[in-house]
Design a protein around this motif. Structure first.
Motif, PDB file in Angstrom:
ATOM      1  N   ILE A  12      39.000 -20.793  -3.765  1.00 32.91           N
ATOM      2  CA  ILE A  12      37.817 -20.673  -2.907  1.00 32.91           C
ATOM      3  C   ILE A  12      36.594 -20.715  -3.801  1.00 32.91           C
ATOM      4  N   ASN A  13      35.617 -21.508  -3.428  1.00 25.36           N
ATOM      5  CA  ASN A  13      34.362 -21.552  -4.173  1.00 25.36           C
ATOM      6  C   ASN A  13      33.268 -20.897  -3.344  1.00 25.36           C
ATOM      7  N   ILE A  14      32.576 -19.931  -3.954  1.00 24.47           N
ATOM      8  CA  ILE A  14      31.486 -19.236  -3.267  1.00 24.47           C
ATOM      9  C   ILE A  14      30.179 -19.920  -3.615  1.00 24.47           C
ATOM     10  N   GLY A  15      29.696 -20.741  -2.711  1.00 28.81           N
ATOM     11  CA  GLY A  15      28.434 -21.435  -2.901  1.00 28.81           C
ATOM     12  C   GLY A  15      27.323 -20.785  -2.092  1.00 28.81           C
ATOM     13  N   SER A  16      26.103 -21.110  -2.417  1.00 25.33           N
ATOM     14  CA  SER A  16      24.970 -20.505  -1.718  1.00 25.33           C
ATOM     15  C   SER A  16      24.815 -21.037  -0.298  1.00 25.33           C
ATOM     16  N   THR A  17      25.183 -22.292  -0.069  1.00 25.71           N
ATOM     17  CA  THR A  17      25.037 -22.890   1.255  1.00 25.71           C
ATOM     18  C   THR A  17      26.363 -23.044   1.989  1.00 25.71           C
ATOM     19  N   SER A  18      27.476 -23.064   1.261  1.00 20.87           N
ATOM     20  CA  SER A  18      28.772 -23.213   1.927  1.00 20.87           C
ATOM     21  C   SER A  18      29.873 -22.508   1.148  1.00 20.87           C
ATOM     22  N   LEU A  19      30.893 -22.093   1.897  1.00 19.23           N
ATOM     23  CA  LEU A  19      32.129 -21.563   1.328  1.00 19.23           C
ATOM     24  C   LEU A  19      33.171 -22.657   1.481  1.00 19.23           C
ATOM     25  N   SER A  20      33.831 -23.009   0.412  1.00 18.87           N
ATOM     26  CA  SER A  20      34.798 -24.103   0.452  1.00 18.87           C
ATOM     27  C   SER A  20      36.107 -23.653  -0.163  1.00 18.87           C
ATOM     28  N   GLY A  21      37.181 -24.293   0.265  1.00 16.75           N
ATOM     29  CA  GLY A  21      38.488 -23.920  -0.254  1.00 16.75           C
ATOM     30  C   GLY A  21      39.412 -25.111  -0.336  1.00 16.75           C
ATOM     31  N   MET A  22      40.490 -24.948  -1.084  1.00 18.32           N
ATOM     32  CA  MET A  22      41.466 -26.020  -1.249  1.00 18.32           C
ATOM     33  C   MET A  22      42.844 -25.433  -1.527  1.00 18.32           C
ATOM     34  N   LEU A  23      43.858 -26.085  -0.967  1.00 14.09           N
ATOM     35  CA  LEU A  23      45.245 -25.856  -1.341  1.00 14.09           C
ATOM     36  C   LEU A  23      45.709 -27.072  -2.112  1.00 14.09           C
ATOM     37  N   ALA A  24      46.416 -26.865  -3.193  1.00 15.84           N
ATOM     38  CA  ALA A  24      46.846 -27.994  -4.022  1.00 15.84           C
ATOM     39  C   ALA A  24      48.108 -27.637  -4.786  1.00 15.84           C
ATOM     40  N   THR A  25      48.901 -28.650  -5.069  1.00 14.17           N
ATOM     41  CA  THR A  25      50.008 -28.521  -6.007  1.00 14.17           C
ATOM     42  C   THR A  25      49.619 -29.285  -7.269  1.00 14.17           C
ATOM     43  N   LYS A  26      50.538 -29.349  -8.214  1.00 12.52           N
ATOM     44  CA  LYS A  26      50.287 -30.108  -9.434  1.00 12.52           C
ATOM     45  C   LYS A  26      51.506 -30.972  -9.751  1.00 12.52           C
ATOM     46  N   SER A  27      51.223 -32.143 -10.268  1.00 13.89           N
ATOM     47  CA  SER A  27      52.291 -33.049 -10.670  1.00 13.89           C
ATOM     48  C   SER A  27      52.945 -32.529 -11.945  1.00 13.89           C
ATOM     49  N   PRO A  28      54.087 -33.082 -12.349  1.00 15.07           N
ATOM     50  CA  PRO A  28      54.709 -32.647 -13.611  1.00 15.07           C
ATOM     51  C   PRO A  28      53.790 -32.801 -14.813  1.00 15.07           C
ATOM     52  N   GLN A  29      52.811 -33.710 -14.709  1.00 16.96           N
ATOM     53  CA  GLN A  29      51.852 -33.892 -15.810  1.00 16.96           C
ATOM     54  C   GLN A  29      50.670 -32.932 -15.718  1.00 16.96           C
ATOM     55  N   GLY A  30      50.666 -32.049 -14.704  1.00 11.45           N
ATOM     56  CA  GLY A  30      49.594 -31.074 -14.561  1.00 11.45           C
ATOM     57  C   GLY A  30      48.394 -31.579 -13.791  1.00 11.45           C
ATOM     58  N   ARG A  31      48.493 -32.729 -13.153  1.00 11.22           N
ATOM     59  CA  ARG A  31      47.376 -33.270 -12.381  1.00 11.22           C
ATOM     60  C   ARG A  31      47.361 -32.675 -10.979  1.00 11.22           C
TER      61      ARG A  31
END
Length: 493
Positions: A12-31
Motif C-alpha cells: 500500500i502506498n500512502i500518497g497525499s492525493t490517493s491511497l493505492s495498493g497492489m497484489l503481486a507475485t514474483k517470477s523465479p528471477q525475482g521480477r
C-alpha cells in the motif's frame, strides 16, 4: 485469479492525493508479476504524505483491500501489508562506523563487517524513527573498497545512510494498519528509495544522478552516486500548492474546480496568446467561468518553477551539486502537466522521464498498469514476506468442486481498466509467468543536518562546460525572474 499457492505480496502506498495498493507475485528471477492494483482518493485523510485522520484512512484502506481481494481465490485473504511512505519529515542521516585493526593491520573478516553493522544499532535521533538502513560504502585505510572482505588494512570504515521519519507519523501508520484493520505491518518502505532503485539505470546510479518525484503534497529527492544512495530529502511542496494557487485567480474558484482546471486545461506554456480564453465547468456541472489561458498558465508555471528551484537549492546546500553528472530523473503527477518537459528542455538540464527498468517486472504486464502504477510495482519489488494467507478447506468441499468449471470472467487473463465512481482504476493482471514453477506543520522543513550530507572529500571543479545541475540552476533563475515580464505571449518559460 491466482489458484496456486504462490507467495503473494501486498503493498500500500500512502500518497497525499490517493491511497493505492497492489497484489503481486514474483517470477523465479525475482521480477514482479502484478495480480491486481487499485487506487482511491484520500479525501483529506492524508496530508503531505502523513496520515492525518486515522479513522477515515482505515476506512479507505479497508475499501482498497476489499477491491484487491476480489482477485484472490475464496480461501485466500490479505493478512499483512507493506506500506510505502513519503512524508514531509522523512530524510536521510549519514552514520559512520569504523574499526582500528592495529599498526600491523589485519585481514578483514565477516566478523569485522558484523561489528561495523552492530555499531549502527546505537544510532538514535530525538523524535525520529529509523525506517531503513542502506547497504554500506566501505573504506580500507581511507580508500574506497567495494568488497573489503579478505583485504588487509589498519582501519576499516563503513558509511551507512539511515532513512528516518518523525515518530508520531509512524505511530499513526501502525495504529491504522495494526489496530484498526487488524493486519500485520510487514514493513514501512521509504517510497523514494524504492522508486529510485526501480527506475534509475546502473549507469545513473554509478556516475551520479538525482531522482525527483513531484507528487501532490510532497517532492522527494533521492541522490545516488557510486551505486549507493547518498542523500534523501522530502520537501512539503507539490501539486496541491498549484491547485491552491489557482483558487486565487481573478475569478475565484473552489479547490475542487481549481483541481479540474489544472488537470484538464492547465499548462506551463507561456507562448499562448493573451486573448486566448478557456471555459471551465464546475465539478458539479452547475456553472461555467471564463479565464485567460495565459493567466492560468502563469500561475501554474510560477509554482512549478518555484518547486524546481527549491529542489536545486536543497541539492546545492547539501553539497551534492557536483555529484549528479547524469542529471535528473523526474516522476510524479506534476510532471504530467502539459508542457512540463518542454519547459525543462528550455532550462537545459540533463534529464529524462522516469520509467521502470525492464528487469523489475515480468514480460506480459499490461502497459497501462506499468504507466500508472510505477510506485506500487517498485514497492512490490522490495517486498520479501508474503502478505496473503490461505485457509484450510474441508475435504468434502474440495471433492464437491467441479475441476473444469470456471466463469467466463475468471477465464480472462487481463481485465481492462475500469473507471470507478471515485475516479480510481482497477487492474487484474495474471501473466503466464505466474504459472512458472516456483498543509500542516512545516516546522521540520529545514530540519536537515547539513553535515550529514557533505562529502568527505571535495571534488576539483571540472574544466568542461557547466554541469547539468548548474544549467538547471541558471535556467530556473532566468525563468523565474522573467516569468511575469511584459510580452505579447512569446515568453521562453
Amino acid at each position: 485469479m491466482n489458484d496456486r499457492r504462490d507467495s503473494i505480496y501486498a503493498v500500500i502506498n500512502i500518497g497525499s492525493t490517493s491511497l493505492s495498493g497492489m497484489l503481486a507475485t514474483k517470477s523465479p528471477q525475482g521480477r514482479v508479476v502484478p495480480i491486481a492494483a487499485h487506487r482511491v482518493p484520500t479525501a483529506g485523510c492524508v496530508r503531505q504524505g502523513s496520515i492525518h485522520n486515522i479513522e477515515e484512512a482505515a476506512k479507505r484502506i479497508s475499501s482498497l483491500l476489499d477491491k484487491l481481494s476480489t482477485a484472490l481465490p475464496q480461501e485466500a485473504q490479505i493478512s499483512g501489508v507493506y506500506v510505502g511512505l513519503e512524508c514531509r519529515s522523512m530524510r536521510s542521516e549519514r552514520y559512520d562506523s569504523f574499526i582500528d585493526l592495529g599498526e600491523e593491520g589485519s585481514v578483514v573478516t565477516p566478523e569485522h563487517l558484523l561489528t561495523l553493522k552492530d555499531q549502527v544499532s546505537d544510532a538514535s535521533y530525538p523524535g525520529m524513527t529509523i525506517l531503513s538502513i542502506t547497504e554500506p560504502r566501505y573504506r580500507c585505510d581511507g580508500k574506497r573498497e567495494p568488497n573489503p572482505r579478505g583485504v588487509r588494512c589498519r582501519r576499516l570504515e563503513a558509511q551507512y545512510l539511515l532513512i528516518v521519519a518523525r515518530q508520531n507519523i509512524i505511530v499513526n501508520v501502525r495504529e491504522t494498519i495494526e489496530d484498526r484493520l487488524g493486519l500485520r505491518l510487514l514493513g514501512i518502505l521509504p517510497t523514494p528509495i524504492a522508486e529510485a532503485a526501480a527506475t534509475m539505470t546502473m549507469e545513473e546510479m554509478a556516475l551520479g544522478c538525482a531522482y525527483v518525484n513531484i507528487g501532490g503534497g510532497t517532492t522527494s529527492i533521492a541522490i545516488y552516486q557510486e551505486r549507493f544512495p547518498v542523500a534523501l530529502f522530502v520537501l512539503p511542496l507539490g501539486g496541491n500548492n498549484v491547485t491552491r494557487d489557482l483558487t486565487q485567480l481573478s475569478v475565484p474558484l473552489l479547490e475542487s474546480d481549481a483541481e479540474n482546471l489544472k488537470i484538464n486545461q492547465g499548462s506551463m506554456n507561456l507562448s499562448v496568446s493573451r486573448t486566448e480564453e478557456i471555459i471551465a465547468t464546475s465539478a458539479d456541472g452547475s456553472s461555467t467561468k471564463h479565464f485567460s489561458q495565459l493567466e492560468v498558465n502563469r500561475y501554474i508555471s510560477a509554482r512549478i518553477l518555484e518547486i524546481l528551484n527549491n529542489v536545486v537549492s536543497i541539492i546545492h546546500e547539501a553539497g551534492c551539486g557536483e555529484s549528479i553528472p547524469k542529471g535528473f530523473v523526474f516522476a510524479g503527477g506534476v510532471t504530467k502537466t502539459n508542457y512540463f518537459f518542454e519547459t525543462l528542455r528550455k532550462l537545459s538540464p540533463e534529464y529524462r522521464k522516469a520509467s521502470l527498468r525492464r528487469d523489475i517486472y515480468e514480460e506480459g504486464v499490461d502497459n497501462n498498469l506499468l504507466a500508472n502504477y510505477i510506485t506500487e510495482i517498485a514497492l512490490a519489488a522490495q517486498a520479501s514476506e508474503p502478505g496473503v494467507t490461505y485457509e484450510l478447506r474441508p475435504l468434502e468441499s474440495l471433492l464437491q468442486e467441479q475441476p473444469t468449471t470456471r466463469s467466463s470472467e475468471s477465464a480472462e487473463p487481463v481485465l481492462q481498466p475500469k473507471e470507478e465512481e471515485e475516479e480510481s482504476y482497477t487492474y487484474t493482471t495474471i501473466s503466464e509467468a505466474q504459472h512458472l514453477p516456483l498543509d500542516d506543520d512545516e516546522d521540520d522543513f529545514f530540519d536537515y543536518r547539513e553535515e550529514s550530507y557533505k562529502h568527505e572529500e571535495k571534488r576539483e571543479p571540472k574544466e568542461k562546460g557547466p554541469s547539468a545541475f548548474e544549467r538547471l540552476k541558471s535556467g530556473l533563475s532566468k525563468g523565474i525572474s522573467s516569468l511575469f515580464g511584459e510580452s505579447d505571449g512569446g515568453d521562453d518559460y
